[in-house]
Design a protein around this motif. Structure first.
Motif, PDB file in Angstrom:
ATOM      1  N   ALA A   6       0.756  -1.241  -0.144  1.00  0.00           N
ATOM      2  CA  ALA A   6      -0.067   0.116   0.032  1.00  0.00           C
ATOM      3  C   ALA A   6       0.820   1.234  -0.067  1.00  0.00           C
ATOM      4  O   ALA A   6       0.527   2.408  -0.633  1.00  0.00           O
ATOM      5  CB  ALA A   6      -0.887  -0.019   1.168  1.00  0.00           C
ATOM      6  N   LEU A   7       1.857   1.125   0.814  1.00  0.00           N
ATOM      7  CA  LEU A   7       2.924   2.534   0.663  1.00  0.00           C
ATOM      8  C   LEU A   7       3.311   2.780  -0.481  1.00  0.00           C
ATOM      9  O   LEU A   7       3.407   4.028  -1.056  1.00  0.00           O
ATOM     10  CB  LEU A   7       4.022   2.211   1.662  1.00  0.00           C
ATOM     11  CG  LEU A   7       3.814   2.183   3.127  1.00  0.00           C
ATOM     12  CD1 LEU A   7       4.817   1.745   4.195  1.00  0.00           C
ATOM     13  CD2 LEU A   7       3.215   3.605   3.819  1.00  0.00           C
ATOM     14  N   ASN A 102      -3.096   8.168   6.846  1.00  0.00           N
ATOM     15  CA  ASN A 102      -3.830   6.943   7.247  1.00  0.00           C
ATOM     16  C   ASN A 102      -5.181   6.736   6.162  1.00  0.00           C
ATOM     17  O   ASN A 102      -5.310   5.834   5.771  1.00  0.00           O
ATOM     18  CB  ASN A 102      -4.230   6.822   8.745  1.00  0.00           C
ATOM     19  CG  ASN A 102      -3.160   6.437   9.589  1.00  0.00           C
ATOM     20  OD1 ASN A 102      -1.878   6.197   9.289  1.00  0.00           O
ATOM     21  ND2 ASN A 102      -3.504   6.024  10.916  1.00  0.00           N
ATOM     22  N   ILE A 103      -5.682   8.042   6.096  1.00  0.00           N
ATOM     23  CA  ILE A 103      -6.780   7.951   4.899  1.00  0.00           C
ATOM     24  C   ILE A 103      -6.399   7.537   3.612  1.00  0.00           C
ATOM     25  O   ILE A 103      -6.593   6.699   3.037  1.00  0.00           O
ATOM     26  CB  ILE A 103      -7.357   9.234   4.907  1.00  0.00           C
ATOM     27  CG1 ILE A 103      -8.275   9.540   6.204  1.00  0.00           C
ATOM     28  CG2 ILE A 103      -8.585   9.449   3.648  1.00  0.00           C
ATOM     29  CD1 ILE A 103      -8.909  11.146   6.244  1.00  0.00           C
ATOM     30  N   THR A 108      -6.065   3.451  -0.515  1.00  0.00           N
ATOM     31  CA  THR A 108      -5.089   2.413  -1.665  1.00  0.00           C
ATOM     32  C   THR A 108      -5.356   0.994  -1.401  1.00  0.00           C
ATOM     33  O   THR A 108      -5.682   0.123  -2.142  1.00  0.00           O
ATOM     34  CB  THR A 108      -3.706   2.972  -1.250  1.00  0.00           C
ATOM     35  OG1 THR A 108      -3.417   4.305  -1.495  1.00  0.00           O
ATOM     36  CG2 THR A 108      -2.848   1.788  -2.141  1.00  0.00           C
ATOM     37  N   ALA A 109      -5.445   0.526   0.025  1.00  0.00           N
ATOM     38  CA  ALA A 109      -5.763  -0.787   0.651  1.00  0.00           C
ATOM     39  C   ALA A 109      -7.134  -1.132  -0.103  1.00  0.00           C
ATOM     40  O   ALA A 109      -7.336  -2.458  -0.258  1.00  0.00           O
ATOM     41  CB  ALA A 109      -5.728  -0.997   2.148  1.00  0.00           C
ATOM     42  N   LEU A 110      -8.127  -0.322  -0.313  1.00  0.00           N
ATOM     43  CA  LEU A 110      -9.263  -0.571  -0.853  1.00  0.00           C
ATOM     44  C   LEU A 110      -9.674  -0.252  -2.270  1.00  0.00           C
ATOM     45  O   LEU A 110     -10.593  -0.255  -2.645  1.00  0.00           O
ATOM     46  CB  LEU A 110     -10.485   0.434   0.226  1.00  0.00           C
ATOM     47  CG  LEU A 110     -10.451   0.152   1.412  1.00  0.00           C
ATOM     48  CD1 LEU A 110     -11.410   1.067   2.352  1.00  0.00           C
ATOM     49  CD2 LEU A 110     -11.242  -1.250   1.889  1.00  0.00           C
ATOM     50  N   GLN A 111      -8.469  -0.183  -2.702  1.00  0.00           N
ATOM     51  CA  GLN A 111      -8.201  -0.021  -4.132  1.00  0.00           C
ATOM     52  C   GLN A 111      -9.068   1.141  -4.757  1.00  0.00           C
ATOM     53  O   GLN A 111      -9.524   1.423  -5.898  1.00  0.00           O
ATOM     54  CB  GLN A 111      -9.092  -1.280  -4.846  1.00  0.00           C
ATOM     55  CG  GLN A 111      -8.664  -2.636  -4.578  1.00  0.00           C
ATOM     56  CD  GLN A 111      -6.984  -2.785  -4.883  1.00  0.00           C
ATOM     57  OE1 GLN A 111      -6.713  -2.533  -5.818  1.00  0.00           O
ATOM     58  NE2 GLN A 111      -6.302  -3.468  -3.864  1.00  0.00           N
ATOM     59  N   LYS A 157       5.323   3.204  -7.334  1.00  0.00           N
ATOM     60  CA  LYS A 157       6.725   3.883  -7.257  1.00  0.00           C
ATOM     61  C   LYS A 157       7.534   3.884  -6.158  1.00  0.00           C
ATOM     62  O   LYS A 157       6.998   4.147  -4.967  1.00  0.00           O
ATOM     63  CB  LYS A 157       6.624   5.436  -7.710  1.00  0.00           C
ATOM     64  CG  LYS A 157       6.318   5.389  -9.300  1.00  0.00           C
ATOM     65  CD  LYS A 157       6.274   6.922  -9.725  1.00  0.00           C
ATOM     66  CE  LYS A 157       5.856   7.127 -11.027  1.00  0.00           C
ATOM     67  NZ  LYS A 157       5.821   8.404 -11.628  1.00  0.00           N
ATOM     68  N   ASP A 158       8.953   3.567  -6.095  1.00  0.00           N
ATOM     69  CA  ASP A 158       9.516   3.661  -4.975  1.00  0.00           C
ATOM     70  C   ASP A 158      10.485   5.056  -4.844  1.00  0.00           C
ATOM     71  O   ASP A 158      11.301   5.169  -5.757  1.00  0.00           O
ATOM     72  CB  ASP A 158      10.307   2.605  -5.050  1.00  0.00           C
ATOM     73  CG  ASP A 158      11.192   2.437  -3.617  1.00  0.00           C
ATOM     74  OD1 ASP A 158      11.370   3.397  -2.894  1.00  0.00           O
ATOM     75  OD2 ASP A 158      11.944   1.361  -3.205  1.00  0.00           O
ATOM     76  N   HIS A 159      10.239   5.947  -3.974  1.00  0.00           N
ATOM     77  CA  HIS A 159      10.868   7.320  -4.019  1.00  0.00           C
ATOM     78  C   HIS A 159      12.135   7.287  -3.313  1.00  0.00           C
ATOM     79  O   HIS A 159      12.846   8.481  -2.987  1.00  0.00           O
ATOM     80  CB  HIS A 159      10.065   8.379  -3.510  1.00  0.00           C
ATOM     81  CG  HIS A 159       8.912   8.610  -4.736  1.00  0.00           C
ATOM     82  ND1 HIS A 159       9.044   9.190  -5.778  1.00  0.00           N
ATOM     83  CD2 HIS A 159       7.491   8.324  -4.684  1.00  0.00           C
ATOM     84  CE1 HIS A 159       7.847   9.486  -6.478  1.00  0.00           C
ATOM     85  NE2 HIS A 159       6.898   8.561  -5.764  1.00  0.00           N
TER      86      HIS A 159
END
Length: 169
Positions: A6-7, A102-103, A108-111, A157-159
């Motif tokens: 998710a992150l 958190n929102i 994201t976790a909920l698509q 993406k990984d920043h």
């Protein structure tokens, strides 16, 4: 979806389908928001969940960065009547920012897609949001978070940048 997934998948979404976000999803998102840490556990946040198209239209015009066509917005405000005294009152910004993250992660976790549009500390956008929501004087809008089903899938993406880290041993 696992936390680290998710992150990395959390992206700013600016285009949404015209599909309603369920009340169950909103409830899950708000539970996640209120699980955030807050200074001295004051929980200075107040959340305004907006589905009304007329009010969404007013929020879209609140600032130059908030013109987003999403079926849902959550306005995260600091409730100054719950803030700590003196200079510590500014911790409301950290409280509400933690809840905001958190929102975004819960969405994201909920698509769902999400977009954080900053309002505070800009005077005119603050005034516009307060007017659109008829907020009392003790509420300061920190941001508008737009939510909905994304029109297109955004790449994870990984920043990570090693040069932004200093180790002190």
């Amino acid at each position: 979806m696992e936390l680290f997934e998710a992150l990395l998948k959390r992206r700013s979404c600016r285009k949404y389908l015209d599909t309603e976000v369920s009340d169950e999803q909103i409830d899950q998102i708000l539970h996640a928001a209120m699980s955030a840490p807050s200074a001295c556990n004051k929980q200075t946040w107040q959340f305004y969940v907006v589905k009304n198209k007329e009010v969404l239209s007013k929020l879209n015009k609140a600032s130059q960065f908030s013109n987003i066509n999403a079926p849902l917005a959550i306005v995260v405000c600091g409730n100054m009547s719950k803030a700590l005294p003196f200079q510590m009152k500014e911790f409301w910004i950290q409280d509400c920012s933690a809840a905001t993250e958190n929102i975004l992660l819960a969405a994201t976790a909920l698509q769902l897609g999400s977009l954080w549009c900053g309002i505070h500390p800009q005077n005119k956008p603050i005034e516009n949001v307060k007017k659109a929501l008829n907020l009392p004087d003790n509420m300061i809008p920190l941001n508008i978070i737009y939510l909905g089903y994304p029109k297109e899938q955004l790449e994870a993406k990984d920043h990570y940048k090693q040069e932004k880290i200093t180790y002190i041993k």
